[in-house]
Write a protein that holds these residues in place. Sequence first.
Motif, PDB file in Angstrom:
ATOM      1  N   PRO A   1     -17.895 -15.410 -25.346  1.00 37.54           N
ATOM      2  CA  PRO A   1     -18.186 -14.508 -24.204  1.00 37.54           C
ATOM      3  C   PRO A   1     -16.711 -14.019 -23.782  1.00 37.54           C
ATOM      4  CG  PRO A   1     -17.819 -16.833 -23.532  1.00 37.54           C
ATOM      5  CD  PRO A   1     -17.894 -16.891 -24.941  1.00 37.54           C
ATOM      6  N   GLN A   2     -16.902 -12.893 -23.389  1.00 42.79           N
ATOM      7  CA  GLN A   2     -15.841 -12.009 -22.665  1.00 42.79           C
ATOM      8  C   GLN A   2     -16.264 -11.425 -21.394  1.00 42.79           C
ATOM      9  OE1 GLN A   2     -12.895 -11.108 -24.441  1.00 42.79           O
ATOM     10  NE2 GLN A   2     -13.748 -12.544 -25.915  1.00 42.79           N
ATOM     11  N   ILE A   3     -15.341 -11.693 -20.323  1.00 41.53           N
ATOM     12  CA  ILE A   3     -15.874 -11.498 -19.009  1.00 41.53           C
ATOM     13  C   ILE A   3     -14.859 -10.105 -18.574  1.00 41.53           C
ATOM     14  CG2 ILE A   3     -15.648 -12.137 -16.504  1.00 41.53           C
ATOM     15  CD1 ILE A   3     -16.433 -14.898 -17.624  1.00 41.53           C
ATOM     16  N   ASN A   4     -15.742  -9.091 -18.105  1.00 37.66           N
ATOM     17  CA  ASN A   4     -15.012  -7.801 -17.643  1.00 37.66           C
ATOM     18  C   ASN A   4     -14.584  -8.182 -16.154  1.00 37.66           C
ATOM     19  OD1 ASN A   4     -14.568  -5.462 -16.398  1.00 37.66           O
ATOM     20  ND2 ASN A   4     -15.780  -4.296 -17.884  1.00 37.66           N
ATOM     21  N   THR A   5     -13.476  -8.462 -15.627  1.00 38.91           N
ATOM     22  CA  THR A   5     -13.197  -8.608 -14.370  1.00 38.91           C
ATOM     23  C   THR A   5     -13.286  -7.759 -13.588  1.00 38.91           C
ATOM     24  OG1 THR A   5     -10.623  -8.431 -14.794  1.00 38.91           O
ATOM     25  CG2 THR A   5     -11.473 -10.560 -15.013  1.00 38.91           C
ATOM     26  N   GLU A   6     -13.403  -6.343 -14.132  1.00 40.11           N
ATOM     27  CA  GLU A   6     -13.705  -5.057 -13.010  1.00 40.11           C
ATOM     28  C   GLU A   6     -15.118  -5.284 -12.615  1.00 40.11           C
ATOM     29  OE1 GLU A   6     -11.537  -2.676 -12.258  1.00 40.11           O
ATOM     30  OE2 GLU A   6      -9.927  -4.167 -13.216  1.00 40.11           O
ATOM     31  N   LEU A   7     -16.064  -5.772 -13.502  1.00 38.91           N
ATOM     32  CA  LEU A   7     -17.408  -5.877 -12.967  1.00 38.91           C
ATOM     33  C   LEU A   7     -17.852  -6.957 -12.140  1.00 38.91           C
ATOM     34  CD1 LEU A   7     -19.004  -4.191 -16.461  1.00 38.91           C
ATOM     35  CD2 LEU A   7     -18.726  -3.161 -14.127  1.00 38.91           C
ATOM     36  N   CYS A   8     -17.166  -8.118 -12.650  1.00 46.10           N
ATOM     37  CA  CYS A   8     -17.403  -9.429 -12.087  1.00 46.10           C
ATOM     38  C   CYS A   8     -17.291  -9.505 -10.627  1.00 46.10           C
ATOM     39  CB  CYS A   8     -16.626 -10.342 -12.697  1.00 46.10           C
ATOM     40  SG  CYS A   8     -17.065 -11.971 -12.071  1.00 46.10           S
ATOM     41  N   THR A   9     -18.446  -9.720  -9.890  1.00 48.23           N
ATOM     42  CA  THR A   9     -18.469  -9.734  -8.464  1.00 48.23           C
ATOM     43  C   THR A   9     -18.005 -11.365  -7.992  1.00 48.23           C
ATOM     44  OG1 THR A   9     -20.504 -10.240  -8.229  1.00 48.23           O
ATOM     45  CG2 THR A   9     -20.107  -8.042  -8.420  1.00 48.23           C
TER      46      THR A   9
END
Length: 161
Positions: free
Chosen positions: A132-140
């Motif tokens: 998994p890769q988490i896009n912190t710009e999209l993560c709410t």
Amino acid sequence: MSNINQSRRRIFSRKKSNAIRPPWSKTDIEFTDICSRCDKCIKACETQIIFRGDGGFPEINFADDECTFCKKCAEVCPEPLFIDTEQAPWELKAIVQESCLAYKGVWCQSCKDACDERAISFNPAIGQAPKPQINTELCTGCGACAAPCPTNAINLLSLDQ
């Protein structure tokens, strides 16, 4: 330094709690100074993720559900605990721990399936399960990814920690 001075310093120093407070709430120290522990936010939470934590203060637990950012906790609070609900609710972001099944070679994408914001992606890798890769710009920081994780490998942490 004498033991009396050390004890006095310990009494008057305040440690920042690791508790996750409801969205839009003020800093932890301001929160615990002002909160009357009336439980109105706990009763108003539509997903029941707010509970009585240490000292009776409201905390968030994403083990069973997510925050829908319904604003009910802020609306029912009789104290000035919350900032403008038109701002970002908090600085929480999902973090994947090493206990993730993908890191153990098992194909699992339950966190991605639960993420409405599409903040989690899995990049294919030859000969191994995609990680998994988490896009912190999209993560709410809603926590939708945490509850379905079979190994509790998703934590939500504040970016300023």
